[in-house]
Design a protein around this motif. Sequence first.
Motif, mmCIF file in Angstrom:
data_model
loop_
_atom_site.group_PDB
_atom_site.id
_atom_site.type_symbol
_atom_site.label_atom_id
_atom_site.label_comp_id
_atom_site.label_asym_id
_atom_site.label_seq_id
_atom_site.Cartn_x
_atom_site.Cartn_y
_atom_site.Cartn_z
ATOM 1 N N ALA A 166 48.874 -18.569 7.792
ATOM 2 C CA ALA A 166 49.696 -18.354 8.918
ATOM 3 C C ALA A 166 49.530 -19.918 9.665
ATOM 4 C CB ALA A 166 49.151 -17.611 9.673
ATOM 5 N N GLY A 167 50.217 -21.229 9.123
ATOM 6 C CA GLY A 167 49.758 -22.266 10.311
ATOM 7 C C GLY A 167 49.432 -21.860 11.942
ATOM 8 N N LEU A 168 49.370 -23.871 12.046
ATOM 9 C CA LEU A 168 49.479 -23.799 13.460
ATOM 10 C C LEU A 168 50.464 -23.928 13.893
ATOM 11 C CD1 LEU A 168 47.344 -23.732 16.202
ATOM 12 C CD2 LEU A 168 46.619 -25.688 15.387
ATOM 13 N N GLN A 169 51.219 -23.992 15.709
ATOM 14 C CA GLN A 169 51.737 -24.618 15.937
ATOM 15 C C GLN A 169 51.490 -25.172 16.768
ATOM 16 O OE1 GLN A 169 56.270 -23.071 16.880
ATOM 17 N NE2 GLN A 169 54.974 -22.801 19.229
ATOM 18 N N VAL A 170 52.006 -26.651 16.822
ATOM 19 C CA VAL A 170 51.261 -27.711 17.297
ATOM 20 C C VAL A 170 52.985 -28.115 17.639
ATOM 21 C CG1 VAL A 170 50.582 -30.421 17.731
ATOM 22 C CG2 VAL A 170 49.813 -28.650 15.607
ATOM 23 N N VAL A 171 52.579 -28.756 19.413
ATOM 24 C CA VAL A 171 53.678 -28.777 20.406
ATOM 25 C C VAL A 171 53.228 -30.497 20.393
ATOM 26 C CG1 VAL A 171 54.872 -28.546 21.982
ATOM 27 C CG2 VAL A 171 54.089 -26.478 21.069
ATOM 28 N N ILE A 172 54.552 -31.423 20.228
ATOM 29 C CA ILE A 172 54.164 -32.454 20.322
ATOM 30 C C ILE A 172 55.757 -33.138 21.729
ATOM 31 C CG2 ILE A 172 54.785 -35.311 19.030
ATOM 32 C CD1 ILE A 172 53.950 -34.348 16.699
ATOM 33 N N LYS A 173 54.959 -33.277 22.531
ATOM 34 C CA LYS A 173 56.386 -33.779 23.741
ATOM 35 C C LYS A 173 56.680 -35.626 23.439
ATOM 36 C CE LYS A 173 53.347 -31.417 27.434
ATOM 37 N NZ LYS A 173 52.774 -31.571 28.873
ATOM 38 N N ALA A 174 57.319 -35.478 24.083
ATOM 39 C CA ALA A 174 58.419 -36.523 23.658
ATOM 40 C C ALA A 174 58.188 -37.844 24.871
ATOM 41 C CB ALA A 174 60.294 -35.904 23.740
ATOM 42 N N VAL A 223 48.526 -37.868 17.565
ATOM 43 C CA VAL A 223 48.874 -37.380 16.050
ATOM 44 C C VAL A 223 49.255 -39.084 15.533
ATOM 45 C CG1 VAL A 223 50.730 -36.633 14.927
ATOM 46 C CG2 VAL A 223 50.891 -36.230 16.766
ATOM 47 N N MET A 224 48.500 -38.717 13.743
ATOM 48 C CA MET A 224 48.055 -39.723 13.048
ATOM 49 C C MET A 224 48.917 -39.417 11.870
ATOM 50 S SD MET A 224 44.674 -41.849 12.134
ATOM 51 C CE MET A 224 43.976 -40.803 11.371
ATOM 52 N N VAL A 225 49.555 -40.296 11.406
ATOM 53 C CA VAL A 225 50.338 -39.596 9.692
ATOM 54 C C VAL A 225 48.812 -40.562 8.975
ATOM 55 C CG1 VAL A 225 51.944 -39.907 8.314
ATOM 56 C CG2 VAL A 225 52.443 -39.143 10.898
ATOM 57 N N VAL A 226 48.676 -39.604 8.129
ATOM 58 C CA VAL A 226 47.874 -39.982 7.641
ATOM 59 C C VAL A 226 48.367 -40.107 6.149
ATOM 60 C CG1 VAL A 226 45.256 -39.585 6.178
ATOM 61 C CG2 VAL A 226 45.768 -39.400 8.434
ATOM 62 N N GLY A 227 49.324 -39.577 5.380
ATOM 63 C CA GLY A 227 49.907 -40.071 4.038
ATOM 64 C C GLY A 227 51.130 -39.165 4.722
ATOM 65 N N THR A 228 51.883 -40.127 3.919
ATOM 66 C CA THR A 228 53.461 -39.829 4.751
ATOM 67 C C THR A 228 54.003 -38.762 2.923
ATOM 68 O OG1 THR A 228 54.815 -42.116 3.488
ATOM 69 C CG2 THR A 228 53.543 -41.512 5.557
ATOM 70 N N ALA A 229 54.884 -38.832 3.777
ATOM 71 C CA ALA A 229 55.651 -37.793 2.660
ATOM 72 C C ALA A 229 57.153 -37.812 2.711
ATOM 73 C CB ALA A 229 55.620 -35.949 2.410
ATOM 74 N N PRO A 230 58.116 -39.232 2.210
ATOM 75 C CA PRO A 230 59.529 -38.746 1.887
ATOM 76 C C PRO A 230 60.453 -37.966 2.347
ATOM 77 C CG PRO A 230 58.314 -40.846 0.906
ATOM 78 C CD PRO A 230 57.583 -39.703 0.925
ATOM 79 N N TYR A 285 56.255 -42.147 19.898
ATOM 80 C CA TYR A 285 57.128 -40.688 19.473
ATOM 81 C C TYR A 285 58.530 -40.553 18.627
ATOM 82 C CZ TYR A 285 59.581 -36.084 20.137
ATOM 83 O OH TYR A 285 59.983 -35.245 19.931
ATOM 84 N N ALA A 286 59.098 -42.059 19.008
ATOM 85 C CA ALA A 286 60.382 -42.033 18.227
ATOM 86 C C ALA A 286 59.993 -42.755 17.047
ATOM 87 C CB ALA A 286 61.677 -43.040 18.869
ATOM 88 N N ASN A 287 58.878 -43.964 16.680
ATOM 89 C CA ASN A 287 58.290 -43.930 15.453
ATOM 90 C C ASN A 287 57.544 -42.831 14.468
ATOM 91 O OD1 ASN A 287 59.414 -46.899 16.238
ATOM 92 N ND2 ASN A 287 57.720 -47.742 16.888
#
Length: 461
Positions: free
Chosen positions: A44-52, A93-100, A57-59
Amino acid sequence: MARIRDILQTGEPGQHLKVQGWVRTRRQVKEFTFVDLNDGSSMAGLQVVIKADLEGYANLLKDLTTGSAVEIDGQLVQSPGQGQRVELQADQVMVVGTAPADSYPLQKKRHSFEFLRGLGHLRSRTNTLGAVFRVRNTCAQAIHQFFQDRGFLWIHAPIITASDCEGAGEMFTVTSLDLNHVPRTPNGTVDYSQDFFGKPAYLTVSGQLEAEIMALTFRDVYTFGPTFRAENSNTSRHLAEFWMVEPEMAFCDLAGNMDLAEEFLKYLFHAVLTQCPEDMDFFNQRLDNSVISTAENIINHTFERITYTEAVALLEKSDRRFEFPVAWGIDLQSEHERYLAEDLFRRPVIVTDYPTGIKAFYMRLNATGQTVAAMDVLAPKVGEIIGGSQREERLDILEQRLQQAGLDLETYWWYLDLRRFGSVPHAGFGLGFERLMQFITGMGNIRDVIPFPRTPDSIEF
């Protein structure tokens, strides 16, 4: 750094946590984005809630795609949704590595195992392969625990050897010679005196012979490591590189060998059921609905024990039409083994005392000379899962057996010395780790229970 497995099991609302992992899925609604985050520690994964209203947020959403690696700080809260006890409300939230999204090959759909074998660098991120490798890890730990608790010494058998333990000749050659300019003797054969070791060398097919050396000092030992077989078999049951577990016990006969093998299998299945219940439930639901009942059957029932002669008689009396005819003296085929374990006894079966002509030189010759003190443990769905024997401790008979097998006595001088200096009855067995993994998980192809399978024409990863 918190692991998702631990958060799901013991995390409490109100905790401030930092988690790292990879995005499995992302679902966006009007004011929120829900991310299923997994770090490989659990099914199972952990559900993460990111508010707008989160800054940037948009980027962020542009890069927050399936397969991307992220680091998230947030607060654990009680989840209002079904299926999870807690969820993480993200503060950062920090994106460490992208996956197009247009090129990442693992999307939210079922992929065939054949397709995934071509993605050996990514396939462990899927539910099924992730579960397989967690169970493999647990099983490997249990193997060491079983033997260590019983006073066995773990020995590291050599990978490079000059001995063919099985006498089958299906060995990979190890050489430092320039293959474009191979030195030759006057009679045209390869001049191995110019090679690194000064003689032919191979990748090992078994650590058994070396384990016998150590058993005659330490009494109870085991090996657990990679072995190799240059058998050109493109089947769901064969690998060119696989792992073997091989205990060896001095002052032990065939009966003691069988007792240990049965106790060993029961221990491993119990460990997996108790330590990987989520993964085993997944296999039971998605792959084979008898995985758990099979494991419980192993744990709770005594193994049947019959001789090879009795096994042949039972096969001959059956109404089953076998592809390979049954007769005394043949090597039992998988269909014969599975009939005995699956249909006739419906539990594991230990078959003993095989004909001399179909077993290896090191197995102890029985009084009649027609059979050897060998044993095979046959399991439902896979057939032979353990092979072993009492070893031949008598020098004169061992020399005869080597000669009959066409093997050079000088090559095995050290093995014969063990019979000259303090020889004792001893026994051991070998368990193919990947075959065991197939049996435990219900996976149909052995290539899917090892991270990087080595098979004919396949060595990509």
